[in-house]
Scaffold this motif. Structure first.
Motif, mmCIF file in Angstrom:
data_model
loop_
_atom_site.group_PDB
_atom_site.id
_atom_site.type_symbol
_atom_site.label_atom_id
_atom_site.label_comp_id
_atom_site.label_asym_id
_atom_site.label_seq_id
_atom_site.Cartn_x
_atom_site.Cartn_y
_atom_site.Cartn_z
ATOM 1 N N ALA A 127 0.820 -0.955 -0.155
ATOM 2 C CA ALA A 127 -0.112 -0.132 -0.035
ATOM 3 C C ALA A 127 0.936 1.187 -0.180
ATOM 4 C CB ALA A 127 -0.994 -0.017 1.121
ATOM 5 N N GLU A 128 1.936 1.346 0.874
ATOM 6 C CA GLU A 128 2.954 2.411 0.879
ATOM 7 C C GLU A 128 3.499 2.536 -0.409
ATOM 8 O OE1 GLU A 128 6.722 4.423 1.145
ATOM 9 O OE2 GLU A 128 6.433 2.192 1.059
ATOM 10 N N LEU A 129 3.686 1.383 -1.246
ATOM 11 C CA LEU A 129 4.609 1.675 -2.639
ATOM 12 C C LEU A 129 3.505 2.278 -3.482
ATOM 13 C CD1 LEU A 129 7.131 0.996 -4.484
ATOM 14 C CD2 LEU A 129 5.967 -1.355 -4.730
ATOM 15 N N VAL A 130 2.325 1.917 -3.546
ATOM 16 C CA VAL A 130 1.300 2.331 -4.359
ATOM 17 C C VAL A 130 0.950 3.893 -4.225
ATOM 18 C CG1 VAL A 130 -1.329 2.224 -5.134
ATOM 19 C CG2 VAL A 130 -0.045 0.034 -4.673
ATOM 20 N N TYR A 131 0.999 4.243 -3.128
ATOM 21 C CA TYR A 131 0.565 5.899 -2.723
ATOM 22 C C TYR A 131 1.909 6.368 -3.220
ATOM 23 C CZ TYR A 131 -1.393 9.740 -0.518
ATOM 24 O OH TYR A 131 -1.815 11.070 -0.272
ATOM 25 N N ARG A 132 3.141 5.817 -2.802
ATOM 26 C CA ARG A 132 4.369 6.695 -3.401
ATOM 27 C C ARG A 132 4.454 6.678 -4.891
ATOM 28 N NH1 ARG A 132 9.512 4.249 -3.305
ATOM 29 N NH2 ARG A 132 8.574 2.553 -1.547
ATOM 30 N N ARG A 133 4.068 5.761 -5.449
ATOM 31 C CA ARG A 133 4.176 5.553 -6.977
ATOM 32 C C ARG A 133 3.256 6.780 -7.622
ATOM 33 N NH1 ARG A 133 8.311 3.583 -6.593
ATOM 34 N NH2 ARG A 133 9.198 1.901 -7.424
ATOM 35 N N ARG A 134 1.882 6.674 -7.156
ATOM 36 C CA ARG A 134 0.783 7.796 -7.410
ATOM 37 C C ARG A 134 1.357 9.145 -7.171
ATOM 38 N NH1 ARG A 134 -4.769 6.643 -5.129
ATOM 39 N NH2 ARG A 134 -4.496 4.552 -5.889
ATOM 40 N N ALA A 135 2.121 9.339 -6.201
ATOM 41 C CA ALA A 135 2.717 10.723 -5.722
ATOM 42 C C ALA A 135 3.452 11.272 -6.931
ATOM 43 C CB ALA A 135 3.057 10.813 -4.191
ATOM 44 N N GLU A 136 4.472 10.140 -7.231
ATOM 45 C CA GLU A 136 5.528 10.741 -8.132
ATOM 46 C C GLU A 136 4.944 10.869 -9.562
ATOM 47 O OE1 GLU A 136 7.884 7.073 -8.339
ATOM 48 O OE2 GLU A 136 8.796 7.420 -6.581
ATOM 49 N N PHE A 137 3.680 10.419 -10.197
ATOM 50 C CA PHE A 137 3.199 10.827 -11.337
ATOM 51 C C PHE A 137 2.057 11.888 -11.231
ATOM 52 C CE2 PHE A 137 4.562 6.335 -11.738
ATOM 53 C CZ PHE A 137 5.278 6.346 -12.882
ATOM 54 N N THR A 138 2.127 12.825 -10.006
ATOM 55 C CA THR A 138 1.066 13.991 -9.941
ATOM 56 C C THR A 138 1.784 14.947 -9.851
ATOM 57 O OG1 THR A 138 -0.790 14.543 -8.835
ATOM 58 C CG2 THR A 138 0.764 13.387 -7.428
ATOM 59 N N THR A 139 1.419 16.336 -10.012
ATOM 60 C CA THR A 139 2.001 17.386 -9.726
ATOM 61 C C THR A 139 1.168 18.214 -8.600
ATOM 62 O OG1 THR A 139 0.708 18.465 -11.548
ATOM 63 C CG2 THR A 139 3.000 17.622 -12.059
ATOM 64 N N ASN A 140 0.219 17.561 -8.162
ATOM 65 C CA ASN A 140 -0.443 18.309 -6.962
ATOM 66 C C ASN A 140 0.342 18.471 -5.874
ATOM 67 O OD1 ASN A 140 -2.413 18.131 -4.464
ATOM 68 N ND2 ASN A 140 -3.762 18.560 -6.148
ATOM 69 N N VAL A 141 0.326 19.627 -5.173
ATOM 70 C CA VAL A 141 1.308 19.969 -4.193
ATOM 71 C C VAL A 141 0.779 19.092 -3.013
ATOM 72 C CG1 VAL A 141 2.098 21.826 -2.542
ATOM 73 C CG2 VAL A 141 1.622 22.240 -5.192
ATOM 74 N N ASN A 142 -0.699 19.403 -2.540
ATOM 75 C CA ASN A 142 -0.892 18.508 -1.411
ATOM 76 C C ASN A 142 -0.712 17.064 -1.364
ATOM 77 O OD1 ASN A 142 -2.145 20.733 -0.259
ATOM 78 N ND2 ASN A 142 -3.927 20.513 -1.288
ATOM 79 N N THR A 143 -0.778 16.543 -2.647
ATOM 80 C CA THR A 143 -0.440 14.969 -2.674
ATOM 81 C C THR A 143 1.128 14.776 -2.509
ATOM 82 O OG1 THR A 143 -2.305 14.830 -4.507
ATOM 83 C CG2 THR A 143 -0.392 12.880 -4.236
ATOM 84 N N ARG A 144 2.112 15.836 -3.086
ATOM 85 C CA ARG A 144 3.092 15.491 -2.818
ATOM 86 C C ARG A 144 3.680 15.631 -1.202
ATOM 87 N NH1 ARG A 144 6.053 18.956 -4.632
ATOM 88 N NH2 ARG A 144 4.452 20.549 -5.721
ATOM 89 N N LEU A 145 2.792 16.561 -0.507
ATOM 90 C CA LEU A 145 3.015 16.904 0.863
ATOM 91 C C LEU A 145 2.861 15.739 1.574
ATOM 92 C CD1 LEU A 145 2.240 20.755 1.073
ATOM 93 C CD2 LEU A 145 4.509 19.662 1.341
#
Length: 385
Positions: A127-145
């Motif tokens: 689950a942590e790997l899925v969320y981290r991969r999703r954050a890498e492919f997005t430019t949303n600031v809140n998601t990256r934070l």
């Protein structure tokens, strides 16, 4: 002797047929456990595929196949030895059973609980790997934070899973009254809190960091005289990678108690130095060097043009000091160093073009006046030898 008679022969309290069935189950289970583990992992991946963008089935298999193999092997042991009268069936265990049967069954229970907890821990990693991969492919600031919160949440949930598995083991294997045990912990809770005071402070500080967000993973910070890039915000501490590439672990309490300078949030970086020219450099040469250097800096895209300052700062015994200050807007420290290097080479080019010279360090030695041998020293009246 016929085959039925052979199969009905008893050995160690069991028939030959029971031993054969037990052996077949063990062979099939041991031989097919990897295949079954891969099959179960594939089924789970297909069920969650629409939520796992960026994570391949091979990555899931690397996490799940080993713990699933252990679970299937333990299940095979249960099926195989349940055919025999030894060690003991789950429903038949009692006070009159031999102690070796009880020990074997307790160890088996502990193995099952540990294996199931292992599977859950690997699912948390997935689950942590899925969320981290999703954050890498997005430019949303809140998601990256929020992505920096995931490693901390993963460790926190893992601790809860391990505590739950331990309590289940106490209740199921050792027949401990878990409810009474938890209630009794309230009496010694105060003593535990005092003993774990620093750990609790760091835990609370970690929540403060994630709520207040004074920095995030990847930021360059300076705290308590330590400068480094934040690589991980953990359960108890924050890890920094310094410019010397060393790995510094700072307690989370120190990250919020001490003044913290987030260097990554600077609007620009300041560059300030002094050029010391010799007295042989004329006023016209200094003006020409300062004017051309000022114009060059203002033309550079990364330099803030209105912040460029080049002034004749001082006239000293050794030369004439030209103060240079400018601010640059760059993303990384390497870009900052590259720009400084380009400017320094340009300074050398400008100075050489106008035939100006830098001052050199000289040492002035004052000698006492020469006097002939035997003459009186003016300071003390003694003859000079």
């Amino acid at each position: 002797m016929t085959v039925p008679e052979l199969l009905n022969q008893r050995f160690l309290g069991n028939t030959v047929g029971q031993f054969m069935v037990c052996g077949i189950i063990l062979l099939l289970g041991f031989g097919l456990r990897r295949l079954l583990s891969r099959f179960l992992s594939g089924v789970f991946y297909r069920l969650t595929k629409k939520y796992t963008a960026g994570v391949s089935q091979q990555q899931l298999n690397a996490l799940l196949i080993q713990p699933l193999s252990v679970v299937l092997f333990l299940f095979t042991l249960f099926l195989a030895f349940n055919v025999l009268d030894y060690p003991v069936r789950v429903t038949d265990i009692g006070q009159n059973e031999p102690w070796i049967k009880k020990v074997a069954f307790r160890l088996y229970q502990m193995g099952v609980i540990w294996a199931m907890a292992w599977v859950v821990l690997r699912l948390i990693d997935f689950a942590e790997l899925v969320y981290r991969r999703r954050a890498e492919f997005t430019t949303n600031v809140n998601t990256r934070l929020d992505a920096q919160f995931i490693p901390f949440a993963k460790d926190f949930v893992k601790v809860l899973v391990l505590i739950f598995a331990f309590l289940v083991m106490l209740g199921q294997v050792f027949a401990v009254n878990v409810t009474a045990l938890i209630g009794g912990l309230g009496i010694g809770g105060l003593a535990v809190a005092f003993a774990a005071k620093e750990s609790l402070e760091n835990l609370i500080a970690s929540f403060t960091i994630f709520l207040d967000r004074p920095f995030q993973v990847g930021d360059l910070v300076n705290v308590g005289g330590i400068s480094g890039t934040v690589e991980k915000i953990g359960f108890r501490s924050t890890r920094l990678r310094t410019a010397e590439k060393s790995y510094v672990t700072v307690p989370n309490r120190s990250m919020i108690d001490k003044p913290l300078d987030n260097l990554s949030l600077r609007t620009s970086r300041r560059v300030s130095f002094t050029l010391n020219f010799g007295h042989e450099t004329s006023r016209a040469q200094l003006l020409a060097v300062a004017s051309e250097l000022r114009e060059d800096l203002r033309q550079r895209p990364a330099v803030v043009p209105e912040e460029v300052q080049i002034k004749l700062a001082a006239l000293t015994q050794t030369g004439r000091d030209l103060s240079v200050q400018y601010f640059v807007q760059v993303a990384t420290y390497d870009e900052y160093l590259d720009l400084k290097e380009q400017v320094n080479y340009r300074i050398l080019e400008i100075v050489e073009a106008h035939h100006a010279t830098f001052a050199t360090n000289t040492t002035v030695v004052q000698m006492s006046p020469w006097a002939p041998t035997g003459a009186a020293d003016p300071a003390g009246g003694h003859p000079v030898l």
